[in-house]
Design a protein around this motif. Structure first.
Motif, short mmCIF file in Angstrom:
data_model
loop_
_atom_site.label_atom_id
_atom_site.label_comp_id
_atom_site.label_asym_id
_atom_site.label_seq_id
_atom_site.Cartn_x
_atom_site.Cartn_y
_atom_site.Cartn_z
N ILE A 233 36.97 47.79 36.46
CA ILE A 233 38.28 47.33 36.97
C ILE A 233 38.57 45.93 36.45
O ILE A 233 39.69 45.64 35.98
N THR B 247 40.15 46.71 45.68
CA THR B 247 39.36 47.93 45.93
C THR B 247 37.92 47.75 45.46
O THR B 247 36.96 48.08 46.18
N ALA C 102 43.75 46.88 42.44
CA ALA C 102 42.55 47.38 41.76
C ALA C 102 41.35 46.47 42.03
O ALA C 102 40.26 46.93 42.38
#
Length: 438
Positions: free
Chosen positions: A356, A92, A89
């Motif tokens: 995130i 990204t 996560a």
């Protein structure tokens, strides 16, 4: 001196010992020798305490010890799925943010990758009423080339389209090409790998049609044959003699695979002056570029060309109102709108990264709360608050480093594939690979 260098809890003992040693020296050696010996000893003792204090402070300033890193790795192995999800996560979010920032940086701060590249400009012709682009044909190019007060050089180029077919030994391939003022290579830093570049004589009427190849084409089509210079090749139905091969970094003005002299093509044909151009007319439209003289600014060059625009308007008795626009060579069309759009994209991506990071932080906090009994036992066994905090910090730092490394690797692979697919669409001055600064 010793009152400054020696800690307060040791000061009385140290000074007392020195006074006793000084009294013995006075009785044994006299005042002068006793004073010198005691002073030297005091300096040595003071320096020793200063060095020790610095060593202790350095030890306390150390963030992570080897043991704390080892414990962080052990915890990562205990919960692999949780850590893998967190790393993916974060990677990204970091990768998307870095890619967006790099694209904005390329558009906003790009420059030609050679000396004096910031002096290269592009000249465009605009209709003063509609602000639509107007074709620059050969006569207007000659008029622009005569403006030597602001420009050290003015050249032109016209791009070949998909009809530019390279036919060598029966093999046919469509390649991107450019017909360019032959003397432009005198202001470019490129040195040929083989043969020569274009020279002014190649633009003369009746000159033998010649072509210069890119290194990529030379290796792909001719197997890097050093004897390729002097061979002839069929370019769009016309035989051209190969006179040289340029290195891979040579991409001016738009990453062509072949360079031919402008005088050898059909660019003399005037094109429509309307804002909309298509077909052969658009193909023959000249792209005019120049090199500013030393000390001449973009604004000064624009002011010089304003007089030329007025002369053209007077020549056409007011029926044609055009003006010459001078812009940096690397400026993207509609750069302002593109920057705003990309800035909005970057803000959105950063917002995603914050979300995130918040989710990953919640997971780490929940995992830490579940380990309350473990931390209590470690505290009871003598681990201080700093030790416990550094252990938790090491675990989070490990997640961050792993995410950053994975993001850098993925971004590098992604940009490399995009650069290969869009090699002829990306301007040659754009370095599509993000650097360490990104």
């Amino acid at each position: 001196m010793l009152r400054v260098c020696v800690p307060a809890d040791r000061r009385e003992d140290v000074l007392g010992d020195l006074e006793e040693m000084h009294a013995r020296r006075l009785a044994r050696s006299g005042v002068t020798r006793a004073w010198i010996a005691t002073s030297v000893e005091a300096v040595v003792v003071g320096a020793t305490f200063v060095v020790e204090r610095g060593r202790v402070r350095a030890a306390r300033a150390t963030w992570l010890s080897a043991l704390e890193i080892k414990l962080a790795l052990r915890m990562a192995r205990k919960q692999p799925l949780l850590n893998l999800a967190a790393v993916l996560a974060l990677a990204t979010g970091i990768g998307l943010s870095a890619a967006s920032f790099h694209i904005i940086e390329m558009i906003s701060f790009s420059r030609l990758p050679f000396a004096d590249g910031d002096r290269f400009v592009m000249m465009r012709l605009l209709d003063q009423e509609t602000v639509a682009p107007v074709s620059i044909h050969r006569d207007r190019f000659r008029a622009l080339a005569k403006e030597t007060d602001a420009f050290a050089y003015v050249g032109a180029a016209t791009t070949y389209g998909g009809e530019n077919i390279l036919d060598a030994d029966g093999a046919v391939e469509a390649v991107p090409g450019i017909a360019m003022s032959a003397d432009a290579f005198r202001v470019l830093p490129y040195r040929p790998l083989l043969g020569r570049t274009l020279v002014p004589a190649d633009d003369d009427p009746g000159a033998t049609p010649v072509v210069v190849l890119s290194e990529a084409l030379w290796r792909r089509r001719y197997g890097a044959d050093p004897g390729v210079v002097g061979h002839t090749v069929n370019l769009s139905g016309t035989l051209h003699q190969i006179v040289g091969v340029l290195p891979a970094e040579a991409g001016f003005p738009n990453r062509p695979d072949v360079w031919t002299p402008l005088g050898a093509g059909d660019a003399d044909a005037p094109t429509s002056n309307s804002g909309s151009q298509d077909g052969a007319d658009a193909a023959r439209s000249l792209r005019v570029f120049g090199v500013l003289r030393e000390g001449v600014t973009l604004e000064a060059a624009q002011a010089r060309l304003a007089a030329l625009s007025a002369a053209w308007e007077e020549e056409h008795a007011g029926t044609e109102r055009v003006r010459v626009l001078v812009r940096p060579f690397t400026e993207f069309p509609q750069a302002g709108a593109a920057q705003l759009a990309l800035a909005a994209l970057l803000a959105a991506v950063l917002a995603v990264l914050v979300v995130i990071a918040g989710n990953v932080g919640s997971l780490v906090a929940a995992r830490t709360a579940a380990r309350r009994s473990e931390l209590a036992v470690r505290s009871a066994l003598g681990a201080g608050r700093r030790t416990l905090v550094m252990q938790l910090f090491g675990e989070v730092l490990l997640l961050g480093v792993a995410s950053a490394v994975l993001a850098a690797w993925g971004l590098d692979r992604l940009m490399a594939h995009v650069a290969i697919l869009l090699v002829h669409e990306i301007p040659f001055w754009i370095d599509f690979m993000p650097g360490p600064g990104t």
